[in-house]
Design an enzyme around this catalytic site. Structure first.
Site, PDB file in Angstrom:
ATOM      1  CG  ASP A   1      -1.604   1.217   1.320  1.00 45.81           C
ATOM      2  OD1 ASP A   1      -2.583   1.557   0.369  1.00 45.81           O
ATOM      3  OD2 ASP A   1      -1.719   2.160   2.355  1.00 45.81           O
TER       4      ASP A   1
ATOM      5  CD  GLU B   1      -2.322   2.697  -3.352  1.00 49.74           C
ATOM      6  OE1 GLU B   1      -3.334   3.689  -3.391  1.00 49.74           O
ATOM      7  OE2 GLU B   1      -1.988   2.495  -2.242  1.00 49.74           O
TER       8      GLU B   1
END
Length: 607
Positions: free
Chosen positions: A268, A305
């Site tokens: 993330d 990401e």
């Protein structure tokens, strides 16, 4: 000094890492002779309900002199202060409670190859089924296999406060959230997925820990004096505390890949991993996972990401890159969303022109060095034409792009079924790695809202509510929705319950048709699999008619963005208007020739 004493390579890019020198290997987390890192402590003990056990110092590590059996709840007593194990694998009494010992089973997980190029499906365990557990989700795996899903991407499972949340505020990053069923149910889920030929990708948050239940500062200093993140202090990845901090973070990844059997990790918001050292944390993680891959004999995939729009993420570490196998491509989502919905607020402003959709599909990033009006500066780096497009994950929906809208509404609130079918065709028949978000395969209209239980911490709950309101203040939601909207309380259990998928919606005729359309597309992708090799794609606008084609013989997607029927030439495989929701829908009967494509509709042509 222990061979695991704060190991961190210092030799720059391409430095040789040592898997056997990691804390994960030397001091296996959450079981047996439980261990904890604390340089400053003078005395540490393990405290259970019935006994206290001494711990032996080994450099910065402390190891219990007695091996605890599975199922024992324990705290660390650090100079008299009670501290939960930050590497505990099971936290059944919540983030303030003790960890429970648990030993991962020794399973021989199959090597199902790289996840790149395969069909991903993102799900949130708590809202995917009414029960909200891994056991319940496992019962849906045959459904996902029938749909054509090849990789299930699970949103974060790290121990977080309370009974509901997205999981990005976790504090026990080695643990599996108790209300989901804990680590054993997760292992069982992974095993069931593998039995069906489905791979599992876990969304792992390494950029910060949540504020509630975060006791790590009582053990040692893990934070930077010079860097911050949007969520508070940044981990120290390049300073005096970098050695044990990096080992702690990398150990969590090794646990889920090596102990639990995950095939891939989605990392993330890696742009928040601020690291000015000559050997970036991601590069070290990549090199370490490569060693683990050789050890376990399975292909392991790392997907970042990143908000940076920089192909350095997928550049090998030997070439000075971060060594990720893939990365998310938000630009393509933004272009798809803006083109189909006409929305141009906030960051969608730079994607409103149709040329943005063409650039996103052909060049990967819209912002690849040019000006970003949302950021107020030039942004991004170009992707080379020869870069394998399978390295980039694309989507028309995901948890962020739905859940970070004011009322968590999906595209199905605004778009017709034909338009949803068109988005699916452009995504699933592209050269990229496609991702579906839970329920979009039938056009679910169930909102997916942001929710986060603060476990009775009213001050934190109030701050979260106020922060959410402040975040949305300038987004122009009232204009988008045509009325004033109230942002649901993210700390309310009702917001969580309202976000659960309504599987009864799948019984409607239009939902069934859309589901079968998605399954047809995944099968079509599979039938032409040898040609979906990551080569580029071309988008052509002829007035309001868009066509997506490739140099390889893969199906052509044609979409009518106009308000009147438009002529299309070619041999039709499938068109939305003539598509039926049968078990094996027949190809469109028109065959070769010319036909009129209705406004908003989509057709698939033979290459």
């Amino acid at each position: 000094m222990s061979t695991c004493e704060g190991f961190r390579p210092e030799g720059g890019n391409g430095s040789k890492v040592d898997l056997d020198a990691t804390g994960w290997h030397c001091f296996p987390p959450g079981r047996g002779q439980v261990a904890v890192w604390s340089r400053s402590a003078s005395h540490v003990e393990v405290v259970t309900a019935h006994a206290t056990y001494p711990m032996h110092r080994d450099g910065g590590w402390w190891r219990c002199e007695t091996a605890l059996p599975d199922g024992v709840d324990y705290f660390f007593a650090v100079d008299g202060k009670q501290v939960p194990d930050p590497r505990g694998l099971y936290r059944p009494q919540g983030v303030h409670g003790p960890a429970r010992t648990w030993t991962p089973p020794s399973l021989q997980h199959p090597d199902l190859g790289s996840t790149l190029g395969k069909v991903f499906y993102e799900l949130h365990v708590g809202t995917f089924t009414p029960e909200g557990t891994f056991a319940a989700a496992a019962k849906k795996l045959p459904y996902l296999r029938d749909l054509g899903v090849q990789v299930v991407e699970v949103m974060p499972v790290a121990a977080f406060p309370g009974d509901f949340g997205w999981g990005y505020d976790g504090v026990g990053i080695y643990a599996t959230q108790a209300c989901y069923g804990g680590p054993q149910q997760f292992v069982d889920f992974i095993r069931a997925a593998h039995d069906l030929g489905i791979q599992v990708c876990l969304d792992l948050v390494l950029n910060h820990l949540g504020p509630v239940g975060n006791y790590i500062a009582l053990l040692d200093d893990y934070y930077s004096d010079s860097h911050t993140t949007p969520w508070g202090p940044a981990f120290d990845l390049d300073g005096a505390n970098a050695s044990h901090t990096r080992d702690f973070l990398i150990g969590a990844a090794l646990h889920f890949l090596g102990d639990m059997g995950c095939d891939a990790l989605r990392l993330d918001a890696v742009h928040a991993l601020v690291d000015d050292s000559n050997y970036h944390l991601l590069a070290e993680l990549s090199d370490t996972v490569s060693l683990l891959q050789n050890q376990v004999g399975r292909t392991l995939t790392l997907i970042a990401e990143s908000d940076l729009n920089d192909p350095i993420m997928v550049t090998p570490t030997a070439q000075g890159g971060r060594g990720m196998d893939g990365q998310w491509d938000d630009d393509l989502h933004h272009a798809l969303h803006a083109t189909f919905t006409g929305e141009s607020h906030g960051y969608y402003g730079d994607f409103a022109a149709r040329g943005a959709l063409t650039k996103a599909f052909e060049d990967v990033f819209v912002h690849d060095g040019g000006y970003s009006s949302f950021r107020g500066k030039n942004w991004g780096v170009p992707v080379t034409p020869g870069e394998d497009r399978r390295r980039f994950l694309i989507f028309s929906q995901n948890h962020d792009q739905v859940g970070n809208r004011a009322i968590g509404d999906r595209p199905s609130r605004k778009l017709s079924s034909a338009q949803l079918a068109a988005q699916a065709a452009l995504t699933l028949l592209s050269p990229f790695t496609p991702l579906l978000f839970q329920g979009q395969e039938w056009g679910s209209e169930q909102p997916f809202l942001f929710f986060s239980d603060q476990q009775g911490d009213e001050a934190m709950a109030a701050a979260m509510r106020e922060g959410r309101e402040r975040e949305f203040a300038d987004h122009g939601w009232d204009a988008i929705y045509g009325q004033r909207v109230e942002v649901p309380d993210p700390t309310s259990a009702d917001t969580f319950e309202f976000s659960k998928l309504d599987w009864a919606q799948l019984d409607s005729g239009e939902a069934k048709k859309l589901w079968h359309w998605h399954r047809m597309l995944t099968r079509l992708r599979s039938n032409y699999q040898e040609y979906f090799d990551g080569s580029g794609v071309h988008l052509t606008w002829t007035g309001d008619l868009l066509s997506m084609s490739a140099s390889k013989p893969v199906p052509v997607v044609v979409v009518n963005f106009g308000s009147v029927p438009l002529p299309v030439s070619g041999e039709v495989l499938y068109s939305w208007e003539d598509f039926t929701a049968g078990d094996t829908p027949p190809a469109c009967p028109q065959g070769a020739g010319s036909f009129l494509l209705s406004p908003g509709s989509v057709a698939i042509l033979r290459p």
